[in-house]
Design a protein around this motif. Structure first.
Motif: not given
Length: 120
Positions: A3-4, A11-12, A53-59
């Protein structure tokens, strides 16, 4: 499926672009132009990678930054597609298909950026 970042439409679509770019760059003349082949592949990969990568960032601000990088890479692919068509590595049909995917990615990234900016 997670669900990430995999749920993100951009992305798809970028994954679809990667597949298309790899297919067209495997063709005869294009596959032998190592510089252009490798550059367009890297730019395409950069689109999907920067969204993830942006999705995985904190803000949200960091996510927006990486979405902008992905958007820029998408424009780079568009420019390289013109060159590939101009030197007859790809047909107009192949150009239009890949360019159309880039357009869809650009629109969905733009919408996601606006959505995130409204939440800051």
């Amino acid at each position: 499926m997670d669900k990430g970042f995999e749920q993100i439409v951009s992305w798809r679509k970028a994954r679809e672009l990667n597949k298309e770019i790899y297919q067209i760059t495997d063709e005869k003349a294009f596959s032998k132009d190592f510089a252009l082949r490798d550059q367009i592949r890297r730019a395409s990969i950069s689109v999907s990678s920067n969204i993830a990568e942006g999705y995985g960032r904190k803000t949200k601000k960091q996510f927006i930054y990486f979405l902008n990088v992905a958007q820029a890479s998408c424009y780079e692919v568009k420019s390289q597609l013109y060159l590939a068509m101009d030197v007859e590595y790809i047909s107009k049909v192949e150009f239009e298909k890949a360019y159309g995917i880039c357009e869809e990615i650009s629109k969905t990234i733009h919408g996601l950026i606006k959505h995130l900016e409204n939440k800051i």
